[in-house]
Design a protein around this motif. Sequence first.
Motif, short mmCIF file in Angstrom:
data_model
loop_
_atom_site.label_atom_id
_atom_site.label_comp_id
_atom_site.label_asym_id
_atom_site.label_seq_id
_atom_site.Cartn_x
_atom_site.Cartn_y
_atom_site.Cartn_z
N ALA A 1 0.83 -1.21 0.00
CA ALA A 1 0.00 0.00 0.00
C ALA A 1 0.87 1.26 0.00
O ALA A 1 0.59 2.22 -0.73
N TYR A 2 1.94 1.26 0.81
CA TYR A 2 2.82 2.43 0.86
C TYR A 2 3.56 2.59 -0.47
O TYR A 2 3.73 3.71 -0.97
N GLU B 1 2.02 6.67 -6.97
CA GLU B 1 0.88 7.48 -7.44
C GLU B 1 1.11 8.96 -7.16
O GLU B 1 0.62 9.82 -7.91
N ALA B 2 1.84 9.27 -6.09
CA ALA B 2 2.05 10.67 -5.71
C ALA B 2 3.03 11.38 -6.61
O ALA B 2 3.05 12.61 -6.68
N ARG C 1 1.24 4.21 -2.95
CA ARG C 1 1.07 5.64 -2.64
C ARG C 1 2.27 6.44 -3.12
O ARG C 1 2.13 7.54 -3.66
#
Length: 552
Positions: A252-253, A259-260, A256
């Motif tokens: 999950a990290y 995607e960021a 992120r």
Amino acid sequence: IAEQTLYQVRSVALRAITRVIKAEMEEPRDTQRRKHYAIVERYTVHTSEQQMILRLLAAFQRAMPHDLLYALIKQDRVDNIQEHLSLLVAAHWVVTNEQGSEFLLHPEVGQILLTRLLPDERQRWHRAIGGYFLERQEFYEAARQYRAGSAVEKAAAIIIDNYQAIVNDLQVEELLALIDTFHRADLPPDEWARLKIVSGDAAYLLEDLDTANAQYQHALNATAIDVKALAYFRRARVLAHKNLDEAFAHLAYCIRLLEARDVDNHLLVRVLVYRAMMYMEAQRDGQRAEEDLQMAAQLTSAEARAEWGDLQQAWLRLSMMMGDWQRAIESGQQAWLAANELQDVNRMIRTAHNLGMAYARLSRFDEAVSYLERSRNLAAEIGDRQRMGLNDKTLGGALFMVGRFQEAVEYYQQAYQVFSEMGNQNWRAHTCYDLAEAYAELEDITHLQRYYSEGLAAAEQYGDTRLVEEFAQFGRKYASLLSLLSPRQLTALNHIKQHGHITNRQYQQLNQVSPRQALRDLREMEAADIVVKLGKGRGTRYEKKGNAGQNE
């Protein structure tokens, strides 16, 4: 001794040294140290030019081509090179082939003469030799030579850029040893992190999960987003064998991070596909898996063959989970085309395995076995034991589906051995379930109980709630067989399997117990619905429930 001693003590000295020499010849001591001194002493009697040639050959550490040797020695303005080489060959320092095109230092002296290299020679020669191997695409040796020549960043770049080629040459253990010679202070932070990721990949390939985990952890503090995300992704892959919650948190990290920032979509696609596979395999969560796959599909296309093939393979697995076997085969064939086009052995192994599973579900047994055996053979070629185990497990499942239970057990046992040796608790637990199911069909109570208990305990420890529930359903289905039979009762049950029934007297004789104890044991088996009592008085016998009356 004769020359250096007085006449009066000469005979005593000669006898003393004779005793020493005789004892040494009968039982040599400290031979390596003495050999070292002898080599160094022989080395010092040669000219400086000949010593230089010997040091260069020691640095090369294999048969050195004539042209390369001449080119490097000429830089030091050495004349009459051929004459020097001929003398060294005659003195048995060096051997050459019939054509005189290669020269090899005697193996006994190489490591000793490496210590005689001058600092300037060490750096200059090792770097030149590294360039020679780099041109020949011998990447491990090139990196090793550059590292020995203190060109640390060059050596690290070769390892990072050519990791797969080094692995394909089966130099994984040597690569790990070479990476261990690097230090954090030698490299910029992100290059150090990339090198640690490569080290983790090599350890993972050798099934050393603890080392892989530690190496990936060193890379988590990288400053470059793509490197940091890759480290989290790789570490999640290791944690998936040990702790699902922590693995999902890493993924999950990682997502992120990617995607960021507008960085590598290829990596994001790979992470999404991998997480979708984990949702399917570990949690049977088709909805979340489909969401990840749809997101990945928006980020890639059929032209990106590697990512496209992985995506199609994931759709294959999802279709299998949902019971849409025809769609599974369609996606699998697309993935198979991409893997073959790329000539990517690892993708070919995974895709052939999954296609085998899909064909097995459609009862197309011959096609299933064909793909599974292809996958297993490819895995064996590259030493991928986990994939060998998975193929054995799936081949066992295919045989189980057509009622060939004993053959299924043989494949399941091979898979169980692999997963146990690897310490892969997840797959060991699943294989224990398969073994328990096969032994239940074979009515082998001893092995059924062993693998049921072991698999359930492993599933609970691993935290696989779905598998724990499957074991619970299995326990309800085979409640009678899983009742806690004593060794005496198991002996009686095996007797019934062989002879159709057992009497109280036979039970006493088999187990050396009293008539009263035999009656108690048989009544327990009857109460557990394992056996049924037939007849009365002296004609009383016990048969396995479900077969009662068939042995009249």
